[in-house]
Structures are given as structure tokens and as C-alpha cells.
Scaffold this active site. Structure first.
Site, PDB file in Angstrom:
ATOM      1  N   SER A 146       0.853  -1.183   0.000  1.00 52.14           N
ATOM      2  CA  SER A 146       0.000   0.000   0.000  1.00 52.14           C
ATOM      3  C   SER A 146       0.891   1.235   0.000  1.00 52.14           C
ATOM      4  O   SER A 146       1.976   1.233   0.594  1.00 52.14           O
ATOM      5  CB  SER A 146      -0.905   0.008   1.235  1.00 52.14           C
ATOM      6  OG  SER A 146      -1.485   1.286   1.442  1.00 52.14           O
ATOM      7  N   LYS A 155       0.171  -3.589   5.121  1.00 47.61           N
ATOM      8  CA  LYS A 155      -0.722  -4.314   4.209  1.00 47.61           C
ATOM      9  C   LYS A 155       0.041  -5.344   3.376  1.00 47.61           C
ATOM     10  O   LYS A 155       1.167  -5.132   2.976  1.00 47.61           O
ATOM     11  CB  LYS A 155      -1.434  -3.337   3.254  1.00 47.61           C
ATOM     12  CG  LYS A 155      -2.390  -2.369   3.912  1.00 47.61           C
ATOM     13  CD  LYS A 155      -3.630  -3.068   4.441  1.00 47.61           C
ATOM     14  CE  LYS A 155      -4.516  -3.622   3.347  1.00 47.61           C
ATOM     15  NZ  LYS A 155      -5.120  -2.587   2.497  1.00 47.61           N
ATOM     16  N   ASN A 170      -1.624  -7.002   0.358  1.00 50.34           N
ATOM     17  CA  ASN A 170      -2.859  -7.131  -0.407  1.00 50.34           C
ATOM     18  C   ASN A 170      -2.804  -8.303  -1.393  1.00 50.34           C
ATOM     19  O   ASN A 170      -1.779  -8.539  -2.026  1.00 50.34           O
ATOM     20  CB  ASN A 170      -3.118  -5.849  -1.200  1.00 50.34           C
ATOM     21  CG  ASN A 170      -3.319  -4.652  -0.295  1.00 50.34           C
ATOM     22  OD1 ASN A 170      -3.928  -4.757   0.757  1.00 50.34           O
ATOM     23  ND2 ASN A 170      -2.799  -3.505  -0.703  1.00 50.34           N
ATOM     24  N   ARG A 223     -23.289  -7.385 -45.172  1.00 48.98           N
ATOM     25  CA  ARG A 223     -22.266  -6.814 -44.302  1.00 48.98           C
ATOM     26  C   ARG A 223     -22.965  -5.850 -43.376  1.00 48.98           C
ATOM     27  O   ARG A 223     -23.657  -4.946 -43.825  1.00 48.98           O
ATOM     28  CB  ARG A 223     -21.146  -6.126 -45.084  1.00 48.98           C
ATOM     29  CG  ARG A 223     -19.974  -5.691 -44.167  1.00 48.98           C
ATOM     30  CD  ARG A 223     -18.713  -5.335 -44.947  1.00 48.98           C
ATOM     31  NE  ARG A 223     -18.276  -6.467 -45.760  1.00 48.98           N
ATOM     32  CZ  ARG A 223     -18.097  -6.414 -47.074  1.00 48.98           C
ATOM     33  NH1 ARG A 223     -18.320  -5.285 -47.724  1.00 48.98           N
ATOM     34  NH2 ARG A 223     -17.711  -7.473 -47.742  1.00 48.98           N
TER      35      ARG A 223
END
Length: 399
Positions: free
Chosen positions: A267, A273, A275, A307
Site C-alpha cells: 500500500s 498491508k 494485499n 455486411r
């Protein structure tokens, strides 16, 4: 390519990039020119090496909105650099959709090859985890709440089953990708005029398929199931990986603590942290893949005349985005499952701390009058065996 809006996009490399797409379109034009010469339709001096330079992609892109697709601009550049004989025969018998659709399929083939390699790595890693943890006690949860005793092997085997469901069809899809040659309205009229007969015109189409290593096919210019099948295969992969990543992200919460990524992310402001970044990025792909696939189906349903007026055009960037995102998710998933950390003791502690897990078992015993079995994991081990057997077959066939 780089994409600051999609962290990890570099993992897809050149796949489905502007450069790859441009090269594929040139390869189609080159192959067709050679076929016309080999068939005796174009003179030998028409044959030449078609090349593009570094700045051509931007030039083609800037002029693509004149005719609504990049092929006309590319053909103009190639003709402008060619000798008169080459310029005269270049692109004759083809239409823009032939070149564009076939080039897209060539690019997709490379994508499917890469995803197949990643899936094989995931199957091997998950099979190893399921075998090692087949008897590791763990809490099974339903609707976010503690439910019954199970094993980590059963959970991992379900992940593996999903990956196999996605991976097994890829090989067949890759080998059946079709060439697109139909001419202006899908009737091979120009090719028939050039070759002198319908059979010879079809032979030209088949020859192109062989040269660019695609499957021969009738014109599919207004039947877009080829594109939706590719999209569905990519979405199915992302679905399977999304399931894994969601379980890992949930299991890595500190209050659960049973799973963790081998190398988490940090972080910018909170040093503590760790994560589950791989899981987050995989989930991102899984969340967005379905709507991209749905756009391909909506475009297919809106196909009109010989098309489409916008539906065909909506496919190109949609398929590229879906394909590149899927490749990135494939790489992230391979990294996730190969480095996944499992805390057996935390799983056992969470199981022991849950209340009321054997209430269902007691009610079953009361109904039958039999003594309760020593554990309450049912056929979990048999399920692991079945999935591992399937994985071994897949690995053997992939060699």
C-alpha cells in the site's frame, strides 16, 4: 503495448496489438497474391514481398474512418509501394471483410495458444495442491456462513474442475478456426470470375486457409458464431479464474487466514498491508469479461444484409479487449496458483471454532437409526480422485 488503465496489460505482449493485427492483414494479402500467381491467374512478375514500416499503423488508423475499416487504407499503402503489376493484382478477388476477419482469426489463434499454455500450468499446479491437501480438514461455508466440515482438497479440486471445463475446449477451438473468403457479398463472384469456375474459386479459398494455417470454410461473413464461440471460450476461462481468485481473496482476510498469495502487494500509505493483488486483478477481468462477451453476442444478433452496418465494426475492439484481458488474467492465475500458500493449522482452527456443524449429521443418524460416521465429509475424497484423474488425462493429452 502499455495500458495504464489495465495494470498487467504488458503481460499480453504483442497479442492482438495494432502491430500484430497489421502484420496479419499483410500476411493475408501476401498469401492471396501468391495464390493468384500459383494458380496462373496473376502473372509471375506480380509476386512481391509486401512490407509495412513502423509508422504505417498510425497512417492506416488515421485513414480507416474514410471507408469504415483499416483494410482499404492498408491496400492503398501497399499498392503505392508496389510495382504496377503487383499493384494491379493485389487484393483482387477479396473484400475488406475477408482480410479483416481472417486477420482477426490469425491473431486469436496466437491468443488461444498462449492461454492453452497457461491453463496447462494451472492444471498441474492445482492438481498438486489438491493431492497434497486432499485430507486437510477445513470449514465449508455457504452464503458466507459456517456450514459443514470439508477438506481443502475438495475446494481446490472444484477450482481445478472449473479450469478443466475452460481449458479442454480450447484445443479443439484453436484447430478449427476458419478462414474467411467470400468476396463482396459472400458469393465468391469475383474469385469465380478470376478463376473461371466455382470449383476453382473454392480451391483458392482453401489454398488461403492452408497458407495462413486456418481451417477451410464457407463464407461466414454474416454468421458470427465463430466470433461468439471465441468470446464464450474466453469468458469461460475468466469465470473459472474468477472463482479461484474470489476464494483466495476471501480466504486471505486476516480473520480467516487460511490462504495467502505467495507475493502480495503493498500500500502507498499502509506499510502493514499485504494485499492479494493477483486475486484482485483476476477478479477485475472476470467481472468485465461477461459484458464484453455479451457485446459480441449483441453484435452477432444485429448482423444484417451481407455486411452489417455497425455490428461487425463493434466486434473488433471488443474482441481485442476481451482477448488481451483474458491473457493477462491467465498469467496472473498461473502465478497465483503456483505460489499459493495454505495454512493448515488455521484451517483446522476455524473448523474447530465453528458451532453446530454436526447438526445435520445428527438428524441424518436419527432418521436412519445408524451410528454416525467418524467424519462428515461424504464423497469429498472420491470427488478429488475423479477430478485428479481428469487432470491427468488433460496433462497427458496436452503433451
Amino acid at each position: 503495448m502499455t495500458d495504464l488503465y489495465w495494470p498487467g496489460d504488458h503481460l499480453a505482449g504483442d497479442l492482438m496489438s495494432d502491430a500484430a493485427f497489421l502484420a496479419a492483414m499483410v500476411a493475408v494479402e501476401q498469401a492471396w497474391l501468391g495464390i493468384l500467381v500459383d494458380a496462373g491467374i496473376a502473372p509471375r512478375d506480380a509476386l512481391a514481398d509486401l512490407t509495412v514500416s513502423d509508422g504505417d499503423a498510425e497512417a492506416v488508423a488515421r485513414h480507416a474512418d474514410v471507408d469504415g475499416n483499416p483494410v482499404s487504407a492498408l491496400v492503398a499503402i501497399l499498392r503505392g509501394r508496389s510495382e504496377p503489376s503487383t499493384a494491379r493484382w493485389l487484393h483482387r478477388g477479396l473484400t475488406s471483410q475477408d482480410v479483416l476477419d481472417t486477420a482477426v482469426i490469425i491473431c486469436v489463434r496466437d491468443v488461444l495458444i498462449r492461454i492453452g499454455v497457461e491453463c496447462a500450468a494451472q492444471v498441474r499446479a492445482l492438481a498438486d495442491l489438491a493431492e497434497r491437501h486432499r485430507s486437510t480438514p477445513a470449514l465449508a461455508r455457504t452464503l458466507t456462513q459456517a456450514a459443514l466440515p470439508s477438506t481443502l482438497g475438495a475446494k481446490i479440486a472444484r477450482w481445478l474442475d472449473g479450469v478443466l471445463d475452460a481449458a479442454e475446449p480450447l484445443a479443439g477451438l484453436r484447430t478449427s478456426l476458419p478462414v474467411q473468403v467470400g468476396g463482396a457479398v459472400g458469393t465468391l463472384a469475383a474469385s469465380t470470375e478470376l478463376a473461371g469456375s466455382v470449383d476453382d474459386a473454392i480451391a483458392l479459398s482453401d489454398a488461403l486457409a492452408e497458407r495462413v494455417r486456418l481451417a477451410p470454410a464457407l463464407p461466414w461473413h454474416t454468421t458470427r458464431s465463430t466470433i461468439t464461440r471465441i468470446g464464450d471460450a474466453l469468458v469461460t476461462c475468466c469465470d473459472a479464474w474468477g472463482h479461484i481468485s474470489t476464494d483466495v481473496a476471501t480466504g486471505s482476510r486476516p480473520e480467516v487466514g487460511e490462504l495467502s498469495e505467495g507475493s502480495g502487494g503493498g500500500s502507498s500509505t499502509m506499510p502493514h498491508k499485504n494485499n492479494p493483488v493477483r486475486s484482485v486483478l483476476i477478479r477485475r477481468a472476470a467481472i468485465t469479461a461477461g459484458p464484453l462477451g455479451a457485446t459480441l453476442h449483441a453484435a452477432s444478433a444485429a448482423s444484417v444484409d451481407e455486411r452489417s452496418d455497425g455490428a461487425w465494426h463493434a466486434e473488433w475492439a471488443t474482441l481485442r479487449t476481451l482477448a488481451r484481458h483474458t491473457v493477462v488474467a491467465a498469467a496472473h492465475t498461473s502465478e497465483l496458483v503456483s505460489g499459493l500458500r495454505i495454512d493448515d493449522s488455521r484451517a483446522a482452527a476455524n473448523l474447530a471454532a465453528a458451532d453446530g456443524l454436526l447438526s445435520e449429521q445428527r438428524s441424518m443418524s436419527e432418521l436412519t437409526g445408524r451410528t454416525a460416521l467418524p467424519d462428515y465429509t461424504g464423497a469429498a475424497d472420491r470427488f478429488v480422485d475423479a477430478v485428479l484423474s481428469r487432470a491427468r488425462r488433460f496433462i497427458e493429452e496436452a503433451r
